[in-house]
Design a protein around this motif. Structure first.
Motif, PDB file in Angstrom:
ATOM      1  N   GLU A  70     -20.138 -20.554  -8.214  1.00  0.00           N
ATOM      2  CA  GLU A  70     -19.897 -19.548  -7.284  1.00  0.00           C
ATOM      3  C   GLU A  70     -18.671 -19.551  -6.277  1.00  0.00           C
ATOM      4  O   GLU A  70     -17.899 -18.543  -6.868  1.00  0.00           O
ATOM      5  N   LEU A  71     -17.979 -20.668  -6.305  1.00  0.00           N
ATOM      6  CA  LEU A  71     -16.727 -21.016  -5.599  1.00  0.00           C
ATOM      7  C   LEU A  71     -15.553 -20.689  -6.735  1.00  0.00           C
ATOM      8  O   LEU A  71     -14.528 -19.576  -6.394  1.00  0.00           O
ATOM      9  N   THR A  73     -16.098 -18.620  -9.302  1.00  0.00           N
ATOM     10  CA  THR A  73     -16.363 -17.006  -9.487  1.00  0.00           C
ATOM     11  C   THR A  73     -15.545 -16.050  -8.552  1.00  0.00           C
ATOM     12  O   THR A  73     -14.916 -15.326  -8.793  1.00  0.00           O
ATOM     13  N   ARG A  74     -15.813 -16.822  -7.289  1.00  0.00           N
ATOM     14  CA  ARG A  74     -15.154 -15.930  -6.265  1.00  0.00           C
ATOM     15  C   ARG A  74     -13.375 -15.847  -6.345  1.00  0.00           C
ATOM     16  O   ARG A  74     -12.864 -14.984  -6.247  1.00  0.00           O
ATOM     17  N   ALA A  75     -12.866 -17.265  -6.623  1.00  0.00           N
ATOM     18  CA  ALA A  75     -11.648 -17.375  -6.833  1.00  0.00           C
ATOM     19  C   ALA A  75     -10.925 -16.350  -7.791  1.00  0.00           C
ATOM     20  O   ALA A  75      -9.998 -15.726  -7.656  1.00  0.00           O
ATOM     21  N   SER A  77     -12.523 -13.775  -9.318  1.00  0.00           N
ATOM     22  CA  SER A  77     -12.685 -12.485  -8.614  1.00  0.00           C
ATOM     23  C   SER A  77     -11.298 -11.872  -7.951  1.00  0.00           C
ATOM     24  O   SER A  77     -11.146 -10.760  -8.154  1.00  0.00           O
ATOM     25  N   GLN A  78     -11.013 -12.814  -6.850  1.00  0.00           N
ATOM     26  CA  GLN A  78      -9.906 -12.451  -6.181  1.00  0.00           C
ATOM     27  C   GLN A  78      -8.664 -11.980  -7.282  1.00  0.00           C
ATOM     28  O   GLN A  78      -7.708 -11.181  -6.943  1.00  0.00           O
ATOM     29  N   ILE A  99     -15.383 -14.859 -15.736  1.00  0.00           N
ATOM     30  CA  ILE A  99     -16.303 -14.439 -14.898  1.00  0.00           C
ATOM     31  C   ILE A  99     -17.755 -14.241 -15.409  1.00  0.00           C
ATOM     32  O   ILE A  99     -18.593 -14.575 -15.165  1.00  0.00           O
ATOM     33  N   GLU A 103     -21.096 -16.195 -14.658  1.00  0.00           N
ATOM     34  CA  GLU A 103     -22.237 -15.399 -14.247  1.00  0.00           C
ATOM     35  C   GLU A 103     -23.593 -15.434 -15.109  1.00  0.00           C
ATOM     36  O   GLU A 103     -24.499 -15.688 -14.839  1.00  0.00           O
TER      37      GLU A 103
END
Length: 152
Positions: A70-71, A73-75, A77-78, A99, A103
């Motif tokens: 998740e960490l 993926t957040r990076a 996504s940004q 990504i 997921e």
């Protein structure tokens, strides 16, 4: 005689030995780099390191793995949003691929990829199944014949 190594230092050295072996270094190289007295001592240290790592509770391991994904993926996504704003299609495609992989991994961990269990009980023999299918087919043909006669 060398001074006795602390438990913390010994475990850190065992972890480093594990990493060297994972990087395809020979046991002799591991011994030479880290100062083990023998190959057997290095192998024992690595085996104990692996055993210590495996003691972690499974739910904790799963949650740690999920949090790491998740960490990342957040990076990603940004960066995806920035690439979109900049019109950088090549980066968008690359980031999107990663990504999606993350997921999919999260979906697997969450059990969304578990196969549906089907409980199938066959109560007829193949001969009975064929006979039943034949009767249904003949009924359809008969209905078509009757409909054609009515139209004439």
């Amino acid at each position: 005689m060398a001074p006795k190594m602390s438990a913390y230092a010994s475990r850190a050295r065992a972890e480093e030995a594990f990493k060297l072996r994972a990087s395809r270094h020979s046991w002799r190289e591991v011994c030479d780099r880290l100062g083990y007295r023998s190959i057997g001592a290095a192998q024992t240290a690595v085996s104990r390191h692996v055993a210590r790592q495996r003691r972690e509770a499974t739910p904790t391991t799963i949650e740690t793995h999920k949090a790491a994904i998740e960490l990342r993926t957040r990076a990603l996504s940004q960066r995806f949003v920035r690439a979109f704003a900049n019109g950088d299609d090549d980066t968008l495609v690359t980031l999107n691929r990663e990504i999606l992989r993350n997921e999919a991994e999260l979906a697997k961990i969450g059990g969304l990829y578990e196969p549906e269990v089907l409980n199938i009980n066959v109560t007829q023999t193949p001969t009975q199944i064929i006979a039943e299918a034949r009767e249904r087919l003949l009924a359809v043909v008969d209905a078509e014949v009757i409909e054609q006669k009515e139209l004439e």
